[in-house]
Design a protein around this motif. Structure first.
Motif, PDB file in Angstrom:
ATOM      1  N   ARG A  41       0.834  -1.209   0.000  1.00 58.98           N
ATOM      2  CA  ARG A  41       0.000   0.000   0.000  1.00 58.98           C
ATOM      3  C   ARG A  41       0.870   1.262   0.000  1.00 58.98           C
ATOM      4  NH1 ARG A  41      -5.503  -0.403   1.924  1.00 58.98           N
ATOM      5  NH2 ARG A  41      -6.144  -2.566   1.952  1.00 58.98           N
ATOM      6  N   THR A  44       2.279   1.814  -3.354  1.00 56.68           N
ATOM      7  CA  THR A  44       1.199   2.340  -4.208  1.00 56.68           C
ATOM      8  C   THR A  44       1.006   3.836  -3.965  1.00 56.68           C
ATOM      9  OG1 THR A  44       0.132   0.195  -4.097  1.00 56.68           O
ATOM     10  CG2 THR A  44      -1.245   2.020  -4.822  1.00 56.68           C
ATOM     11  N   LEU A  45       1.046   4.222  -2.702  1.00 57.44           N
ATOM     12  CA  LEU A  45       0.871   5.639  -2.353  1.00 57.44           C
ATOM     13  C   LEU A  45       1.981   6.469  -3.007  1.00 57.44           C
ATOM     14  CD1 LEU A  45      -0.796   7.573  -0.489  1.00 57.44           C
ATOM     15  CD2 LEU A  45       0.979   7.234   1.239  1.00 57.44           C
ATOM     16  N   LEU A  48       1.353   6.755  -6.716  1.00 60.52           N
ATOM     17  CA  LEU A  48       0.257   7.681  -7.010  1.00 60.52           C
ATOM     18  C   LEU A  48       0.735   9.129  -6.883  1.00 60.52           C
ATOM     19  CD1 LEU A  48      -2.747   5.976  -5.154  1.00 60.52           C
ATOM     20  CD2 LEU A  48      -2.598   6.386  -7.622  1.00 60.52           C
ATOM     21  N   GLN A  92      -3.005   7.159   5.616  1.00 58.56           N
ATOM     22  CA  GLN A  92      -3.129   7.399   4.165  1.00 58.56           C
ATOM     23  C   GLN A  92      -3.217   6.110   3.362  1.00 58.56           C
ATOM     24  OE1 GLN A  92      -0.479  10.388   2.350  1.00 58.56           O
ATOM     25  NE2 GLN A  92       0.216  10.783   4.418  1.00 58.56           N
ATOM     26  N   VAL A  93      -2.471   5.081   3.787  1.00 52.38           N
ATOM     27  CA  VAL A  93      -2.475   3.849   2.976  1.00 52.38           C
ATOM     28  C   VAL A  93      -3.807   3.087   3.052  1.00 52.38           C
ATOM     29  CG1 VAL A  93       0.044   3.556   3.069  1.00 52.38           C
ATOM     30  CG2 VAL A  93      -1.390   2.312   4.712  1.00 52.38           C
ATOM     31  N   VAL A  98      -5.967   4.314  -2.573  1.00 54.70           N
ATOM     32  CA  VAL A  98      -4.869   3.340  -2.541  1.00 54.70           C
ATOM     33  C   VAL A  98      -5.441   1.939  -2.749  1.00 54.70           C
ATOM     34  CG1 VAL A  98      -3.066   2.326  -1.091  1.00 54.70           C
ATOM     35  CG2 VAL A  98      -3.417   4.798  -1.062  1.00 54.70           C
ATOM     36  N   LYS A 101      -5.941   0.828  -6.315  1.00 54.21           N
ATOM     37  CA  LYS A 101      -4.773   0.629  -7.178  1.00 54.21           C
ATOM     38  C   LYS A 101      -3.814  -0.455  -6.678  1.00 54.21           C
ATOM     39  CE  LYS A 101      -3.725   3.088 -10.944  1.00 54.21           C
ATOM     40  NZ  LYS A 101      -4.786   2.662 -11.757  1.00 54.21           N
ATOM     41  N   VAL A 102      -3.916  -0.794  -5.393  1.00 55.13           N
ATOM     42  CA  VAL A 102      -2.859  -1.617  -4.793  1.00 55.13           C
ATOM     43  C   VAL A 102      -2.693  -2.998  -5.431  1.00 55.13           C
ATOM     44  CG1 VAL A 102      -4.267  -2.410  -2.815  1.00 55.13           C
ATOM     45  CG2 VAL A 102      -1.805  -2.365  -2.612  1.00 55.13           C
TER      46      VAL A 102
END
Ligand code: DC
Length: 231
Positions: A41, A44-45, A48, A92-93, A98, A101-102
Motif C-alpha cells: 500500500r 502504491t501511495l 500515485l 493514508q495507505v 490506494v 490501485k494496490v
C-alpha cells in the motif's frame, strides 16, 4: 534460554481479519508483527503521488530506488505503523484511492521482488508473525506455522465496510463489495506469486468465530510447533 522462536505466516483473502489476528498473536507471543499488505500500500501511495507509469518498468525501478519502507511502534495504539521515507503513512495507505490501485501495483514483478527481499530479511531472527498473500508460499516457505484464513464473502464485506465507514461515512456497501471482489480476483489470478494456500498451511475459516476463539486456536497451534522445535 527462552522457548525457541518460530515464524508464523498468515495468508488469505482481503478483509478476513488476518491483521487483527496477527497483531493479537504477535502481542501475546512477544513477536514482531509485520503487515506486508501495508508495504504494498505504501509503495502504491508513492506511485500515485509521483504519477509513476505502471507500464514503464524502468520508471518503476527508478521509483523503487527512492522508496524506503519501515515500521514504527505507536505506543498509544500499541500497533506498528507503516512509514514511507520516514513519514508515518498508516492512515493514508488505508484510503480507498490506494485500495483501488494496490492490487495492480502488487502484481508488478519488480515491486514484488523489492518487497519480498525486505520481508525475508525481517524474518531472519524468527519470532515474527507476518500476514499477506504469499507469505507461506514465497516469503517464508519454511515457516514453522502457516495459516490460510478465509471467511464468507458477505461477512468480509460487512467487516470491511464497518472499518472504512468510521473514517469515510460516504462509502457504500456496494463500493466495498466491488473493491473486495476485484482485489481477490487480481490477487488470485496474477502471474507473480498469486494468492493460494500453501500445501502445508492450516485452513482457518473464521466466519463464525470470535476473535478470542481464533486467538486461542492459533495459540494452540503455535504451542505445538514450538514444542516440535524443542523435541
Ligand atoms: O492485506 P491488504 O488488504 O492490506 O493488502 C493490500 C494489497 O496488497 C492486496 O490487494 C494484495 C497485496 N498484497 C500482496 O500481493 N502480497 C502480500 N503479501 C500482501 C498484500
Amino acid at each position: 534460554m527462552g522457548a525457541p522462536k518460530i515464524i508464523v505466516a498468515i495468508d488469505g483473502y482481503s478483509s478476513c481479519g488476518k491483521s487483527t489476528l496477527a497483531k493479537e498473536l504477535a502481542a501475546k507471543l512477544g513477536y514482531n508483527y509485520i503487515d506486508s499488505g501495508a508495504m504494498y500500500r505504501a509503495i502504491t501511495l508513492y506511485f500515485l503521488h509521483n504519477s509513476v507509469n505502471l507500464k514503464d518498468h524502468a520508471e518503476i525501478l527508478d521509483a523503487l530506488a527512492n522508496i524506503h519502507l519501515g515500521f514504527t511502534f505507536n505506543e498509544n495504539t500499541q500497533r506498528s505503523e507503516i512509514c514511507l521515507n520516514d513519514e508515518n503513512v498508516e492512515h493514508q495507505v488505508r484510503d480507498m484511492i490506494v485500495a483501488e490501485k494496490v492490487s495492480e501495483v502488487a502484481a508488478i514483478k519488480e515491486v514484488r521482488a523489492f518487497a519480498v527481499g525486505q520481508q525475508k530479511r525481517m524474518g531472519r531472527k524468527k519470532g515474527i508473525v507476518m500476514d499477506g498473500r504469499d507469505i507461506g508460499t514465497v516469503v517464508f516457505p519454511d515457516a514453522e506455522l502457516k495459516i490460510f484464513m478465509t471467511a464468507e464473502p458477505d461477512i468480509r464485506v460487512k467487516r470491511r465496510f464497518e472499518e472504512l465507514y468510521a473514517t469515510n461515512p460516504n462509502i457504500t456497501l456496494d463500493e466495498v463489495k466491488h473493491n473486495l471482489e476485484l482485489r481477490d480476483y487480481i490477487d488470485s489470478n496474477r502471474e507473480e506469486s498469486p494468492l493460494r494456500k500453501a500445501d502445508d498451511a492450516i485452513l482457518l475459516d473464521n466466519s463464525s468465530m470470535s476473535r478470542e476463539e481464533q486467538l486461542e486456536q492459533v495459540l494452540g497451534w503455535v504451542k505445538e510447533r514450538v514444542s516440535n522445535e524443542v523435541a
